[in-house]
Design an enzyme around this catalytic site. Structure first.
Site, PDB file in Angstrom:
ATOM      1  CE  LYS A   1      -0.669   9.557   7.095  1.00 25.86           C
ATOM      2  NZ  LYS A   1       0.755   9.186   7.092  1.00 25.86           N
TER       3      LYS A   1
ATOM      4  CE  LYS B   1      -4.073   4.668  -5.661  1.00 25.85           C
ATOM      5  NZ  LYS B   1      -3.072   5.719  -5.490  1.00 25.85           N
TER       6      LYS B   1
ATOM      7  CE  LYS C   1       0.376   0.622   2.060  1.00 32.64           C
ATOM      8  NZ  LYS C   1       1.771   0.677   1.727  1.00 32.64           N
TER       9      LYS C   1
END
Ligand code: TRP
Length: 331
Positions: free
Chosen positions: A115, A197, A200
């Protein structure tokens, strides 16, 4: 809460939409488990602000997420459903636990590394100490099981290390939690890239719980298959078709064999439409119920307020014990 039942704690990021993948792979199982376990479902708005959020969107999504979980069948009477920032004990315990966590341990967290690379212009202290807040979430409620994806396993391990360290220094205080990755959930892959996978972050191949029927049908029509014609389950050679079969069977309750027989000799066009229709019918009542609940502000408010009150009661028991043990003066 019933002391004999095991406790499940789940933290849900109020970022974006719930997906068909998370419904079939996780949420559905939690609904099945709610008789057997005591569940705590927490919308983690304090975790969300470790990266920049739009305030209006964060507020809307926090409430929408709650409505969608209820619409999926999680019962606010059987579980404690609440919003993290409504329970100040999370932030309080996080501060304390941060003083029992090494800088080096946090530096090794792979999600922090990922991140901080992704948000290189805004690497905050909050992003760095995120796993400590997560440990506080879990340990406050003496949770036994934490249902998470593979990407969160390292954070649950760190939570165990912190708990063990604290217990060792001050006598037994925290239950050691375990990451809980249910076996029965279907693993749903992206419709446009069956090697990844459903997520979103790749919206093209991702069906959202709130997608209207025409959008769902369109996404299935575009789903990647292969250049053969047979509807056969073969993960290695036909990953796209196999994923569609998995979705079809998870939506209808049919077996793979029955589905293969049903579409024998029919070609992919018919098959893809049928999978789309099955998903539309599966999600229709959930979407309608979520929309109804979203329209009932008073009900939603009563759910998260009652949830926060029950959560604060439990959280306070743990926090007071911790404060006493480390030498804070009683209030
Ligand atoms: N970090 C988790 C995620 O990104 C969300 C989370 C926050 C969580 N606190 C938690 C998950 C406690 C399980 C338990 O998905």
């Amino acid at each position: 809460m019933d002391e004999r039942k095991k406790r499940i704690f789940s933290g849900i990021q109020p970022s974006g939409e719930l997906t068909l993948g998370s419904y079939m792979g996780a949420i559905r199982n939690w609904v099945a488990l709610q008789e057997e376990y005591d569940g705590l479902y927490c919308i983690v708005d304090e975790h969300a602000i470790t990266v920049r959020q739009d305030p209006a969107l964060l507020r809307r999504r926090s409430v929408a997420q709650l409505a969608q979980y209820i619409a999926c069948g999680l019962d606010p009477e059987k579980n404690i459903m609440f919003i993290q920032s409504h329970v100040p004990q999370h932030a309080e315990l996080a501060w304390i636990l941060g003083c029992y966590t090494q800088f080096g341990e946090l530096s090794r967290m792979t999600q922090f590394k990922a991140k901080s690379a992704q948000h290189a212009d805004n690497i905050t202290a909050g992003l760095f100490t995120y796993p400590v807040l997560m440990a506080a979430d879990i340990l406050l409620y003496q949770a036994d099981l934490v249902p998470v994806g593979e990407d969160q396993r390292q954070h649950v391990e760190l939570t165990r290390d912190i708990a063990q360290r604290f217990n060792g220094l001050y006598s037994n205080t925290f239950t050691l939690p375990e990451a809980f990755i249910p076996k029965m959930g279907a693993r749903i892959m992206s419709l446009d890239d069956p090697g990844a996978k459903m997520s979103k972050s790749a919206p093209e191949g991702c069906v959202n719980l709130m997608d209207p029927p025409e959008v769902i049908l369109k996404k299935f029509k575009r789903a990647v298959t292969d250049c053969e014609t047979a509807v056969k389950f073969d993960k290695a050679n036909k990953p796209g078709v196999s994923n569609l079969l998995t979705i079809y069977c998870a939506a209808t309750g049919k077996t793979i064999e029955a589905a293969e027989a049903e579409f024998a000799g029919q070609g992919y066009g018919v098959f893809k439409s049928a999978v789309g229709e099955a998903v539309v019918e599966l999600l229709r009542p959930i979407r309608e119920e979520a929309e109804r609940i979203m329209g009932d502000k008073a009900y939603l408010e009563s759910v998260y307020q009652a949830g926060a009150e029950r959560a604060r009661y439990l959280a306070n028991k743990t926090l007071s014990k911790v404060q006493r043990k480390i030498g804070f003066v009683a209030r």
